[in-house]
Design a protein around this motif. Structure first.
Motif, PDB file in Angstrom:
ATOM      1  N   GLU A   1      -6.061  17.749   6.937  1.00 22.08           N
ATOM      2  CA  GLU A   1      -6.327  16.410   6.410  1.00 22.08           C
ATOM      3  C   GLU A   1      -7.184  15.629   7.396  1.00 22.08           C
ATOM      4  N   PRO A   2      -7.823  14.553   6.946  1.00 17.31           N
ATOM      5  CA  PRO A   2      -7.745  13.983   5.598  1.00 17.31           C
ATOM      6  C   PRO A   2      -8.952  14.381   4.740  1.00 17.31           C
ATOM      7  N   ALA A   3      -8.722  14.468   3.449  1.00 17.56           N
ATOM      8  CA  ALA A   3      -9.826  14.710   2.520  1.00 17.56           C
ATOM      9  C   ALA A   3     -10.571  13.412   2.230  1.00 17.56           C
ATOM     10  N   THR A   4      -9.849  12.301   2.304  1.00 17.79           N
ATOM     11  CA  THR A   4     -10.442  10.971   2.136  1.00 17.79           C
ATOM     12  C   THR A   4      -9.950  10.101   3.281  1.00 17.79           C
ATOM     13  N   PRO A   5     -10.644   8.996   3.597  1.00 17.04           N
ATOM     14  CA  PRO A   5     -10.203   8.146   4.715  1.00 17.04           C
ATOM     15  C   PRO A   5      -8.776   7.650   4.549  1.00 17.04           C
ATOM     16  N   VAL A   6      -8.037   7.673   5.651  1.00 20.44           N
ATOM     17  CA  VAL A   6      -6.663   7.180   5.661  1.00 20.44           C
ATOM     18  C   VAL A   6      -6.469   6.294   6.889  1.00 20.44           C
ATOM     19  N   VAL A   7      -5.366   5.565   6.876  1.00 21.43           N
ATOM     20  CA  VAL A   7      -4.946   4.789   8.041  1.00 21.43           C
ATOM     21  C   VAL A   7      -3.628   5.385   8.521  1.00 21.43           C
ATOM     22  N   VAL A   8      -3.552   5.699   9.807  1.00 18.79           N
ATOM     23  CA  VAL A   8      -2.304   6.189  10.388  1.00 18.79           C
ATOM     24  C   VAL A   8      -1.768   5.115  11.333  1.00 18.79           C
TER      25      VAL A   8
ATOM     26  N   VAL B   1       0.836  -1.189   0.000  1.00 22.16           N
ATOM     27  CA  VAL B   1       0.000   0.000   0.000  1.00 22.16           C
ATOM     28  C   VAL B   1       0.882   1.254   0.000  1.00 22.16           C
ATOM     29  N   ALA B   2       0.450   2.292  -0.731  1.00 19.66           N
ATOM     30  CA  ALA B   2       1.194   3.549  -0.774  1.00 19.66           C
ATOM     31  C   ALA B   2       1.361   4.097   0.641  1.00 19.66           C
ATOM     32  N   THR B   3       2.581   4.524   0.960  1.00 22.27           N
ATOM     33  CA  THR B   3       2.913   4.909   2.331  1.00 22.27           C
ATOM     34  C   THR B   3       3.750   6.180   2.321  1.00 22.27           C
ATOM     35  N   ARG B   4       3.352   7.146   3.145  1.00 23.23           N
ATOM     36  CA  ARG B   4       4.189   8.333   3.336  1.00 23.23           C
ATOM     37  C   ARG B   4       4.442   8.508   4.828  1.00 23.23           C
ATOM     38  N   THR B   5       5.532   9.188   5.155  1.00 21.39           N
ATOM     39  CA  THR B   5       5.969   9.318   6.538  1.00 21.39           C
ATOM     40  C   THR B   5       5.873  10.760   6.997  1.00 21.39           C
ATOM     41  N   GLU B   6       5.431  10.945   8.234  1.00 17.93           N
ATOM     42  CA  GLU B   6       5.379  12.270   8.854  1.00 17.93           C
ATOM     43  C   GLU B   6       6.052  12.191  10.228  1.00 17.93           C
ATOM     44  N   PRO B   7       6.703  13.286  10.659  1.00 13.09           N
ATOM     45  CA  PRO B   7       7.354  13.275  11.975  1.00 13.09           C
ATOM     46  C   PRO B   7       6.365  13.170  13.123  1.00 13.09           C
ATOM     47  N   SER B   8       5.116  13.563  12.885  1.00 16.18           N
ATOM     48  CA  SER B   8       4.048  13.447  13.881  1.00 16.18           C
ATOM     49  C   SER B   8       2.732  13.696  13.156  1.00 16.18           C
ATOM     50  N   LEU B   9       1.640  13.669  13.902  1.00 19.76           N
ATOM     51  CA  LEU B   9       0.330  13.949  13.311  1.00 19.76           C
ATOM     52  C   LEU B   9       0.078  15.441  13.154  1.00 19.76           C
ATOM     53  N   ALA B  10       0.918  16.280  13.752  1.00 17.66           N
ATOM     54  CA  ALA B  10       0.696  17.729  13.708  1.00 17.66           C
ATOM     55  C   ALA B  10       0.644  18.289  12.282  1.00 17.66           C
ATOM     56  N   PRO B  11       1.543  17.898  11.361  1.00 16.84           N
ATOM     57  CA  PRO B  11       1.445  18.444  10.004  1.00 16.84           C
ATOM     58  C   PRO B  11       0.121  18.099   9.324  1.00 16.84           C
ATOM     59  N   LEU B  12      -0.448  16.935   9.609  1.00 16.42           N
ATOM     60  CA  LEU B  12      -1.735  16.570   9.013  1.00 16.42           C
ATOM     61  C   LEU B  12      -2.849  17.441   9.581  1.00 16.42           C
ATOM     62  N   VAL B  13      -2.787  17.697  10.889  1.00 20.70           N
ATOM     63  CA  VAL B  13      -3.784  18.567  11.508  1.00 20.70           C
ATOM     64  C   VAL B  13      -3.705  19.966  10.913  1.00 20.70           C
ATOM     65  N   ALA B  14      -2.475  20.476  10.758  1.00 16.43           N
ATOM     66  CA  ALA B  14      -2.284  21.826  10.222  1.00 16.43           C
ATOM     67  C   ALA B  14      -2.780  21.938   8.784  1.00 16.43           C
ATOM     68  N   ALA B  15      -2.644  20.837   8.035  1.00 14.32           N
ATOM     69  CA  ALA B  15      -3.065  20.851   6.638  1.00 14.32           C
ATOM     70  C   ALA B  15      -4.554  20.578   6.472  1.00 14.32           C
TER      71      ALA B  15
ATOM     72  N   ARG C   1      -7.925   4.093  11.818  1.00 15.61           N
ATOM     73  CA  ARG C   1      -8.544   4.661  10.622  1.00 15.61           C
ATOM     74  C   ARG C   1      -9.001   6.077  10.960  1.00 15.61           C
ATOM     75  N   VAL C   2      -8.757   7.004  10.039  1.00 11.52           N
ATOM     76  CA  VAL C   2      -9.140   8.397  10.236  1.00 11.52           C
ATOM     77  C   VAL C   2     -10.033   8.824   9.074  1.00 11.52           C
ATOM     78  N   ASP C   3     -11.254   9.188   9.402  1.00 11.11           N
ATOM     79  CA  ASP C   3     -12.207   9.608   8.375  1.00 11.11           C
ATOM     80  C   ASP C   3     -12.400  11.114   8.309  1.00 11.11           C
ATOM     81  N   ASP C   4     -12.032  11.824   9.371  1.00  9.29           N
ATOM     82  CA  ASP C   4     -12.285  13.266   9.372  1.00  9.29           C
ATOM     83  C   ASP C   4     -11.281  13.975  10.277  1.00  9.29           C
ATOM     84  N   ALA C   5     -11.301  15.311  10.229  1.00  7.17           N
ATOM     85  CA  ALA C   5     -10.345  16.122  10.984  1.00  7.17           C
ATOM     86  C   ALA C   5     -10.526  15.960  12.489  1.00  7.17           C
ATOM     87  N   ALA C   6     -11.758  15.761  12.935  1.00  5.01           N
ATOM     88  CA  ALA C   6     -12.000  15.616  14.372  1.00  5.01           C
ATOM     89  C   ALA C   6     -11.282  14.389  14.920  1.00  5.01           C
ATOM     90  N   ARG C   7     -11.390  13.286  14.214  1.00  3.68           N
ATOM     91  CA  ARG C   7     -10.704  12.060  14.644  1.00  3.68           C
ATOM     92  C   ARG C   7      -9.189  12.262  14.633  1.00  3.68           C
TER      93      ARG C   7
END
Length: 279
Positions: A120-127, A104-118, A140-146
């Motif tokens: 995300e997610p626009a579509t469901p993702v798995v972190v 599965v396509a995989t990208r790396t982030e130093p923490s969840l903070a950059p995703l919150v700032a951006a 599984r993350v379906d929305d910004a609140a989660r």
């Protein structure tokens, strides 16, 4: 032969059953790496080494011990390098995709903070936690609140982010011991909770065509002899979502026999060591 289990839990069903098969004719012992502080004093010379070690734990101390044993000529299943590779999900994805495996396509982030700032997610993702370990982050993350909720609970956790692959809610669990494939369906922890059975065991002959060979190919790429491959059925196409070194393989008829035979072949020197691909 002397076979040593590197584990804090020698009564694990797979290890206990394997021990029962070996003990009539061979010496089986166990060692918890967490209690092993001074390697040179514990293993003063080659005669103190077992003929083979089964690495059924993945703590930093266990990996350090496995490397020490390998440096001094003892075979370890799986090797320290192969086991460590499967603990870094970023390296795992890189090695798998470069080898042409359907990971599965995989990208790396130093923490969840950059995703919150951006936003995300626009579509469901798995972190997931980048570094695989007991009780790590897999959600599984379906929305910004989660996402904000998880970021508050795991503020400094390095993560990998993968698109959520639509599937039937069942993980295909494939386990391999020396090229012998075992399989089961297990209700995904990321699927919606529904009543009913959680696990279905089935034979490798019931797998879709090519899936058993795909699992064996994983072993070749990662230099693993005892391992698990988690697959999703994405519209008839297998997608690898995780690879585990020396999983439990509970309740699989024939797995203890396969592990015992592998241990003896390795102890006798008839198994050629493999080296995992570099990330």
């Amino acid at each position: 032969m002397r076979i040593c289990l590197l584990t804090p839990d020698p009564d694990h069903p797979l290890l206990a059953a394997t021990t029962a098969l070996l003990t009539p004719h061979h010496q089986v012992e166990w060692l918890d790496p967490q209690g092993c502080d001074d390697f040179p004093e514990r293993f003063p010379d080659p005669s103190s080494l077992a003929d083979v070690y089964l690495l059924k734990t993945r703590t930093p101390r266990a990996l350090a011990l496995a490397r020490y044993l390998e440096t001094h000529g003892a075979p370890v299943l799986n090797s320290a390098s192969a086991t460590a590779l499967c603990q870094d999900r970023t390296a795992m994805a890189d090695v798998a995709r470069r080898a042409g495996l359907p990971f599965v396509a995989t990208r790396t982030e130093p923490s969840l903070a950059p995703l919150v700032a951006a936003g995300e997610p626009a579509t469901p993702v798995v972190v997931k936690s980048r570094h695989s370990r007991r009780h790590d982050l897999v959600a599984r993350v379906d929305d910004a609140a989660r996402l904000r909720e998880l970021a508050a609970r795991w503020p400094d956790e390095p993560v990998v982010v993968q698109p959520f692959a639509p599937n039937d809610g069942w993980d295909h669990k494939l386990w391999v011991v020396a090229d012998q494939v075992f399989a089961a369906l297990r209700r995904s922890e990321l699927a919606d909770s529904v009543p009913g059975e959680r696990t279905r065991t089935f034979g490798p002959g019931e797998l879709p065509a090519g899936w058993a060979d795909l699992a064996r190919r994983v072993g070749e790429v990662f230099a693993l002899d005892v391992y698990g491959v988690d697959l999703l059925d994405a519209g008839g196409t297998p997608v690898i979502v995780d690879i585990n070194a020396f999983p439990g393989i509970r309740g699989q008829s024939g797995a203890p026999e396969a592990l015992a035979a592998l241990a003896l072949r390795t102890a006798a020197g008839s198994r050629r060591p493999r080296v995992p691909a570099a990330p």
